[in-house]
Write an enzyme that holds these catalytic residues in place. Structure first.
Site, mmCIF file in Angstrom:
data_model
loop_
_atom_site.group_PDB
_atom_site.id
_atom_site.type_symbol
_atom_site.label_atom_id
_atom_site.label_comp_id
_atom_site.label_asym_id
_atom_site.label_seq_id
_atom_site.Cartn_x
_atom_site.Cartn_y
_atom_site.Cartn_z
ATOM 1 N N CYS A 87 0.848 -1.191 0.000
ATOM 2 C CA CYS A 87 0.000 0.000 0.000
ATOM 3 C C CYS A 87 0.891 1.251 0.000
ATOM 4 C CB CYS A 87 -0.980 -0.025 1.171
ATOM 5 S SG CYS A 87 -2.350 1.151 0.982
ATOM 6 N N HIS A 177 -3.323 -5.414 0.159
ATOM 7 C CA HIS A 177 -2.808 -5.821 1.469
ATOM 8 C C HIS A 177 -2.871 -7.339 1.639
ATOM 9 C CE1 HIS A 177 -2.519 -1.903 3.620
ATOM 10 N NE2 HIS A 177 -3.486 -1.536 2.793
ATOM 11 N N GLU A 179 -1.451 -8.987 3.875
ATOM 12 C CA GLU A 179 -1.414 -9.293 5.314
ATOM 13 C C GLU A 179 -2.784 -9.219 5.968
ATOM 14 O OE1 GLU A 179 -1.172 -4.768 5.539
ATOM 15 O OE2 GLU A 179 -0.922 -6.389 4.079
#
Length: 241
Positions: A87, A177, A179
């Site tokens: 990001c 993202h 994660e």
């Protein structure tokens, strides 16, 4: 075990589910928060990971550690050290290498989003582990509006022309993202929910779509994480050895 410098931009920053996946391939990471001061160089590290955050890449006034972050990114590029920018981290990579990032130039993205690989992804050192279409979490109002001349575009989405790219042999920038899991989105607070609804999203629809795609999202994110860790540790992505 190989060791990555992980730069966070707020005290809530974390590798989340990436950490155990990285560890499977021998990659560990120490999170350093920019406001607490960053290392002067990448000596002693095997990889650089830059996480997401609120600022634009050149907002030095409000985020005074950004120049040091950009310097470390430039060092990683010069050393051909594996790097992953997520990001804001991806935006910083693009900006540092000569690209452009702008706020609200295009429509924002929130929640699980359909990503499509480009043809170049098939011959990339990392992205062949990914399917042609996959689902990843998004939460951004800023966009990379111009990539550096030497960048290779690897993925896009309906609203975002640059979802993934590579610079040099082993520096990758992501707008999405990997994660963040659906369970993380479910925990977004009332202000975050209000913000995405202000951007024209229906919270219930965002949740329903994310729950439906949770398994595929997890599988794709794990493949990307293990592939990056394998590159950092020079291990085989199929066997982990």
């Amino acid at each position: 075990m190989s060791h990555a410098l992980v730069i966070g931009h707020d005290t809530h920053a974390s590798l989340r589910r990436l950490a155990p996946w990285f560890a499977e391939y021998g990659l560990g990471g120490s999170i350093v928060f920019g406001a607490n001061g960053l290392p002067r160089s990448l000596d002693g590290y095997d990889a650089l990971i830059v996480l997401g955050g609120a600022p634009l890449p050149d907002d030095n006034k409000h985020y005074p550690w950004l120049p040091a972050t950009r310097k470390l990114i430039g060092e990683a590029l010069a050393r051909h050290m594996p790097m992953l920018g997520i990001c804001l981290g991806g935006q910083l990579l693009a900006y540092t290498a000569g690209g452009r990032v702008e706020r609200r130039k295009f429509q924002p993205e929130h929640g699980m989003t359909d990503i499509e690989a480009t043809q170049a992804a098939a011959s990339d050192p990392l992205f062949p582990v990914m399917p042609r279409h996959y689902i990843m979490a998004e939460n951004h109002i800023d966009h990379i509006t111009a990539l550096p001349d030497n960048a290779v575009l690897l993925a896009h989405s309906k609203r975002t022309a640059v979802q993934a790219f590579r610079i040099g042999p082993c520096a990758w920038g992501l707008q999405f993202h990997p994660e963040i899991a659906q369970a993380d989105i479910e925990r977004w607070d009332a202000q975050q929910k209000a913000d995405i609804e202000d951007d024209g999203f229906d919270w219930n629809q965002v949740m329903a779509y994310g729950r439906r795609e949770d398994r595929d999202n997890t599988a794709a994110a794990r493949r990307l994480a293990c592939g990056f860790a394998a590159i950092c540790t020079h291990r085989d992505e199929e066997t982990g050895r």
